[in-house]
Write a protein that holds these residues in place. Structure first.
Motif: not given
Length: 97
Positions: A20-25, A27-33
């Motif tokens: 969870r980076r706090g940068m939406w873009e 977060d949308l890639l890292l969390i689902p992966f």
């Protein structure tokens, strides 16, 4: 009670919060992966993911937005896996409209 204090559970929590980076873009890639693919990776790719999330946000952003690719082959491989996962039709239900 679901209070798993095992080393695996602690690692998973750490990975989640570091993803969870706090940068939406990002977060949308890292969390689902992390949630959908990490457990199925081999040990080398899991280690590559753990190393990747220690990188600076601006580097992650450039790599995951495909503005540039990491020079190091192992890092490039995990970045490509994350990008491919985000673009896969199976992951379309998790993308915002």
């Amino acid at each position: 009670m679901n209070d798993d204090a095992s080393p695996d559970a602690a690692l998973r929590k750490r990975l989640y919060w570091h993803s969870r980076r706090g940068m939406w873009e990002l977060d949308l890639l890292l969390i689902p992966f992390l949630e959908q693919r990490y457990d199925r990776l081999d040990a080398a790719d899991q280690a590559a993911y753990r190393a990747l999330i220690d990188e600076e946000d601006q580097d992650l952003f450039a790599w995951l937005m495909r503005r540039e690719w990491p020079e190091e082959p192992t890092r490039r491989r995990i970045v490509q896996m994350i990008v491919e996962h985000a673009e896969s039709p199976d992951n379309a239900a998790h993308r915002p409209v």
